[in-house]
Design a protein around this motif. Structure first.
Motif, PDB file in Angstrom:
ATOM      1  N   LYS A  81       0.837  -1.207   0.000  1.00  0.00           N
ATOM      2  CA  LYS A  81       0.000   0.000   0.000  1.00  0.00           C
ATOM      3  C   LYS A  81       0.871   1.255   0.000  1.00  0.00           C
ATOM      4  N   ILE A  82       1.963   1.223   0.749  1.00  0.00           N
ATOM      5  CA  ILE A  82       2.888   2.351   0.771  1.00  0.00           C
ATOM      6  C   ILE A  82       3.418   2.616  -0.639  1.00  0.00           C
ATOM      7  N   GLU A  86       2.480   6.019  -2.693  1.00  0.00           N
ATOM      8  CA  GLU A  86       3.576   6.932  -2.974  1.00  0.00           C
ATOM      9  C   GLU A  86       3.769   7.152  -4.473  1.00  0.00           C
ATOM     10  N   ILE A  87       3.606   6.106  -5.256  1.00  0.00           N
ATOM     11  CA  ILE A  87       3.782   6.225  -6.704  1.00  0.00           C
ATOM     12  C   ILE A  87       2.772   7.198  -7.301  1.00  0.00           C
ATOM     13  N   LEU A 100      13.637   2.455   1.296  1.00  0.00           N
ATOM     14  CA  LEU A 100      12.782   1.580   2.103  1.00  0.00           C
ATOM     15  C   LEU A 100      12.933   0.133   1.651  1.00  0.00           C
ATOM     16  N   ASP A 101      12.947  -0.092   0.345  1.00  0.00           N
ATOM     17  CA  ASP A 101      13.062  -1.454  -0.190  1.00  0.00           C
ATOM     18  C   ASP A 101      14.388  -2.104   0.205  1.00  0.00           C
ATOM     19  N   ILE A 102      15.466  -1.336   0.192  1.00  0.00           N
ATOM     20  CA  ILE A 102      16.761  -1.879   0.603  1.00  0.00           C
ATOM     21  C   ILE A 102      16.724  -2.300   2.066  1.00  0.00           C
ATOM     22  N   LEU A 139      10.228   8.359   5.261  1.00  0.00           N
ATOM     23  CA  LEU A 139      10.833   7.060   5.541  1.00  0.00           C
ATOM     24  C   LEU A 139      10.571   6.623   6.979  1.00  0.00           C
ATOM     25  N   GLU A 140      10.781   7.513   7.924  1.00  0.00           N
ATOM     26  CA  GLU A 140      10.563   7.167   9.329  1.00  0.00           C
ATOM     27  C   GLU A 140       9.105   6.822   9.594  1.00  0.00           C
ATOM     28  N   HIS A 141       8.183   7.513   8.919  1.00  0.00           N
ATOM     29  CA  HIS A 141       6.764   7.193   9.057  1.00  0.00           C
ATOM     30  C   HIS A 141       6.476   5.789   8.538  1.00  0.00           C
ATOM     31  N   TRP A 142       7.032   5.459   7.399  1.00  0.00           N
ATOM     32  CA  TRP A 142       6.814   4.124   6.825  1.00  0.00           C
ATOM     33  C   TRP A 142       7.428   3.041   7.704  1.00  0.00           C
TER      34      TRP A 142
END
Length: 251
Positions: A81-82, A86-87, A100-102, A139-142
């Motif tokens: 969902k993120i 985002e996209i 985030l993915d890394i 990023l921190e929120h995710w």
């Protein structure tokens, strides 16, 4: 990788152990690059039988495959969902999504096999090359929504403890994890033995199911080691691996 300090001579046993550890950690290219840089160093007594396969294709060796996914179904849906949100956002930040993915892929690797030096290097390289493009507030929120803040902080702490990053280079590290260096050295030393591809359960000729106790013990120890950093994902991963192993029993 581009340093040229003189090497200390090593025995054939130490060279073989180093190369096996590099293979286990998917770092053969980097070791090969270092060896090539020191090919005229008179103190580098690399056994000649180890030369033939030391120079893999550079483009292939530098490529890092990212597989961002979480074992917990709810958290994995949140991750998807993120991405979707985002996209399609007005202020889309692809660099933040990639970071985030890394981090998530490193979580997967840590729970599967322990700390991946290759994965941590990918994180550090991205931060150095693209960190200024990242929205660290997003990023921190995710990371909070996915309950992996401390896992991310551990990864950042490894960059600080092992790769000499400064803490202010990694905004998601609000508190340095003091065990980072020790956990990394443990992962490197155990890389050769820590083989997650080994079977967990197998059906014997008598029809009874037996388990590989050594692999099971390593899996349990790894879960205990990381559960305080990401309790929901670590527990889900252990259960998922247990169920998957049962489903793969040979009939």
């Amino acid at each position: 990788m581009n340093e040229f300090e003189s090497l200390e001579p090593m025995s054939a046993f130490k060279w073989n152990k180093l190369l096996l550890m590099a293979e286990a950690q998917d770092l053969s290219y980097f070791v090969a690059k270092g060896i090539k840089n020191h090919q005229y160093d008179h103190q580098m007594n690399l056994p000649t039988d180890r030369y033939p396969h030391l120079y893999p294709d550079e483009a292939q060796s530098m490529r890092v495959e990212i597989h961002p996914a979480l074992s917990n179904p709810l958290l994995n849906r949140r991750l998807k969902k993120i991405h979707q949100t985002e996209i399609h956002s007005i202020d889309t930040s692809i660099d933040t999504l990639h970071l985030l993915d890394i981090i998530i892929d490193n979580v997967r690797l840590m729970l599967n096999q322990g700390i991946s030096i290759r994965g941590i290097m990918a994180l550090g390289t991205f931060l150095r090359n693209r960190g200024d493009k990242v929205d660290f507030i997003k990023l921190e929120h995710w990371l909070g929504r996915l309950h992996v803040q401390r896992m991310a902080q551990l990864q950042g702490s490894i960059l600080i403890a092992v790769f000499k990053f400064e803490q202010d280079e990694i905004p998601f590290v609000t508190k340095f994890e003091t065990e980072a260096r020790e956990m990394t050295l443990r992962a490197v030393n155990h890389a050769i033995l820590d083989t997650t591809k080994e079977w967990h359960f197998r059906q014997g000729r008598s029809g009874f199911v037996k388990n590989n106790s050594a692999v099971m013990r390593r899996s349990i120890r790894r879960s205990v080691r990381y559960i305080r950093f990401a309790p929901i994902e670590t527990t889900s991963h252990f259960v998922f691996s247990f169920v998957r192993s049962l489903s793969e029993i040979e009939e």
